[in-house]
Scaffold this motif. Structure first.
Motif, PDB file in Angstrom:
ATOM      1  N   VAL A 155     -27.025  14.285  10.162  1.00  0.00           N
ATOM      2  CA  VAL A 155     -25.730  14.910  10.451  1.00  0.00           C
ATOM      3  C   VAL A 155     -24.551  13.947  10.330  1.00  0.00           C
ATOM      4  N   ASN A 156     -24.809  12.644  10.163  1.00  0.00           N
ATOM      5  CA  ASN A 156     -23.719  11.677  10.103  1.00  0.00           C
ATOM      6  C   ASN A 156     -23.258  11.474   8.661  1.00  0.00           C
ATOM      7  N   TRP A 157     -22.481  12.420   8.171  1.00  0.00           N
ATOM      8  CA  TRP A 157     -21.967  12.349   6.807  1.00  0.00           C
ATOM      9  C   TRP A 157     -20.661  11.569   6.822  1.00  0.00           C
ATOM     10  N   ASP A 158     -20.776  10.245   6.893  1.00  0.00           N
ATOM     11  CA  ASP A 158     -19.633   9.379   7.092  1.00  0.00           C
ATOM     12  C   ASP A 158     -19.062   8.888   5.767  1.00  0.00           C
ATOM     13  N   ARG A 159     -17.920   8.221   5.847  1.00  0.00           N
ATOM     14  CA  ARG A 159     -17.227   7.703   4.669  1.00  0.00           C
ATOM     15  C   ARG A 159     -17.715   6.315   4.272  1.00  0.00           C
ATOM     16  N   LYS A 160     -18.447   5.642   5.178  1.00  0.00           N
ATOM     17  CA  LYS A 160     -18.881   4.281   4.899  1.00  0.00           C
ATOM     18  C   LYS A 160     -20.398   4.185   4.812  1.00  0.00           C
ATOM     19  N   VAL A 161     -20.862   3.407   3.848  1.00  0.00           N
ATOM     20  CA  VAL A 161     -22.264   3.008   3.761  1.00  0.00           C
ATOM     21  C   VAL A 161     -22.278   1.486   3.707  1.00  0.00           C
ATOM     22  N   GLY A 162     -22.809   0.863   4.746  1.00  0.00           N
ATOM     23  CA  GLY A 162     -22.712  -0.586   4.827  1.00  0.00           C
ATOM     24  C   GLY A 162     -21.254  -1.009   4.865  1.00  0.00           C
ATOM     25  N   ASP A 163     -20.862  -1.889   3.935  1.00  0.00           N
ATOM     26  CA  ASP A 163     -19.480  -2.367   3.874  1.00  0.00           C
ATOM     27  C   ASP A 163     -18.614  -1.552   2.924  1.00  0.00           C
ATOM     28  N   ILE A 164     -19.179  -0.546   2.272  1.00  0.00           N
ATOM     29  CA  ILE A 164     -18.434   0.223   1.279  1.00  0.00           C
ATOM     30  C   ILE A 164     -17.794   1.441   1.934  1.00  0.00           C
ATOM     31  N   ASP A 165     -16.508   1.581   1.731  1.00  0.00           N
ATOM     32  CA  ASP A 165     -15.759   2.718   2.254  1.00  0.00           C
ATOM     33  C   ASP A 165     -15.412   3.636   1.081  1.00  0.00           C
ATOM     34  N   PHE A 166     -15.931   4.860   1.114  1.00  0.00           N
ATOM     35  CA  PHE A 166     -15.706   5.801   0.026  1.00  0.00           C
ATOM     36  C   PHE A 166     -14.507   6.712   0.255  1.00  0.00           C
ATOM     37  N   GLY A 167     -13.725   6.437   1.258  1.00  0.00           N
ATOM     38  CA  GLY A 167     -12.501   7.185   1.460  1.00  0.00           C
ATOM     39  C   GLY A 167     -12.686   8.416   2.335  1.00  0.00           C
ATOM     40  N   SER A 168     -11.562   9.023   2.670  1.00  0.00           N
ATOM     41  CA  SER A 168     -11.568  10.120   3.636  1.00  0.00           C
ATOM     42  C   SER A 168     -12.308  11.356   3.128  1.00  0.00           C
TER      43      SER A 168
END
Length: 382
Positions: A298-311
């Motif tokens: 359920v945690n569909w977040d914008r970041k994976v590790g150090d990578i931020d894929f934006g809002s």
């Protein structure tokens, strides 16, 4: 697809713990029912898990789904935690009961006094497996599914039958905690946190280098050694075989996975059902969402590790699930009617894109070749 503010109605929730569910062979499984505090009747959302229905993450997910106007049910599968019987994990070869138990549980849930009789299923990974395993039995009251991170062919998950010893061994050892808990006289970790700590600090290196690996002592893999040996001896077999069962399934399915998910070949569930689903209704109502995520529920977040894929990468699982099941279980005319079959997040552009098929017909395939300067025979080579 984009994140948007939820307008979902929120109900107070009543919890009915450890309700008895009798299987066709007399085995008693236990389920926790979370239902809206209302005199109205509501559709069912069912999750069947081997990971303890009472763990905090399970409670939170079940509770939040119920708040949106569903009878949210989570059940310990056979032989796990509060449920009776013997555990036979479906990921290994040999007999298991997930098909029959799933059918019986769906029909039990549909008969609950608070139920409208319409049942949908939810869950990630193994809880995706339990959905696909009951789907081909076609319980009359199953109307839609939302399985996450579950491949159609086990060999895709295992990287073309290459044994992933670290992942499979740690997973198998983690399952042994509940098996050990059932026998008070057995020494060893009986809760997951304790087992995880022991694995990371001491046992990981010890057992990964143990030979012959199939002879890992029963004391360290209590209650799971038979299944461990079955996997080692049969890891080149497809114990899932869902591709051969798609023609027996007749419900709409929303699959989800992530580009970083070990189970990215969840796509074969979508393509298989789109081509071979039992009915036109099933074939025409298959959807898949692929986001910039890992193997998450359920945690569909914008970041994976150090990578931020934006809002745009951050969307609400609960909003998506509610839209999907409101359409199929509540009869609401919402945005699901306009969804494209495929929703993919394009990394780099960091935007969602709607597509009509998978793989994309306009794809240009490029062959890549691994090469060296002639000395790639060791880790220090070129």
């Amino acid at each position: 697809m984009e994140a948007k503010e939820s307008k979902a109605k929120s109900f107070k929730v009543i919890r009915e713990p450890n309700l008895k569910v009798v299987m066709r062979d007399g085995t008693i499984l236990r389920a926790d029912v979370y239902r809206p505090d209302s005199s109205d009747k509501f559709p069912i959302l069912l999750q069947r898990t081997p990971y303890d229905k009472s763990r905090p993450t399970s409670i939170e997910m079940t509770q939040l789904l119920a708040e949106r106007g569903y009878i949210s049910i989570i059940q310990d599968v056979r032989g796990r935690y509060a449920s009776g019987g013997h555990f036979h994990p479906g990921f290994y070869s040999g007999k298991h009961y997930d098909a029959e138990d799933g059918y019986d549980t769906v029909e039990w849930a549909a008969r609950l006094p608070w139920s409208t009789g319409k049942v949908g299923t939810v869950g990630n990974s193994y809880c995706g497996w339990t959905q696909w395993e009951l789907a081909h039995t076609r319980p009359p009251h199953l109307f839609a599914m939302l399985p996450q991170g579950c491949v159609a062919n086990l060999l895709d998950r295992e990287l073309s039958a290459v044994p992933r010893l670290g992942r499979i061994l740690s997973w198998t050892i983690s399952l042994s905690t509940d098996q050990r808990r059932r026998d008070e006289e057995i020494w060893g970790p009986k809760c997951q946190d304790e087992a995880d700590l022991l694995w990371m600090k001491h046992e990981r290196s010890k057992w990964l280098w143990f030979l012959p690996i199939q002879d890992i002592p029963e004391s360290s893999i209590y209650g799971m050694s038979q299944q461990w040996k079955l996997w080692l001896n049969n890891h080149t077999e497809d114990n899932f075989s869902f591709e051969s069962k798609h023609n027996l399934i007749d419900v709409p399915v929303l699959n989800t996975t992530g580009w970083y998910d070990q189970q990215i070949w969840t796509t074969k569930q979508f393509t298989g059902m789109s081509s071979n689903g039992m009915t036109k209704h099933a074939r025409n109502n298959q959807h898949i969402i692929i986001g910039p995520w890992t193997h998450t529920a359920v945690n569909w977040d914008r970041k994976v590790g150090d990578i931020d894929f934006g809002s745009q990468a951050e969307i609400s699982y609960y909003d998506i699930a509610d839209e999907w099941f409101s359409y199929w279980l509540k009869g609401e005319n919402n945005s699901v009617a306009e969804w494209s079959p495929v929703q993919i997040f394009v990394m780099g552009a960091n935007q969602w894109r709607s597509e009509m098929e998978w793989p994309l017909k306009r794809t240009l395939y490029t062959d890549f070749f691994i090469h060296s300067g002639g000395n790639a025979n060791t880790a220090k080579g070129d």
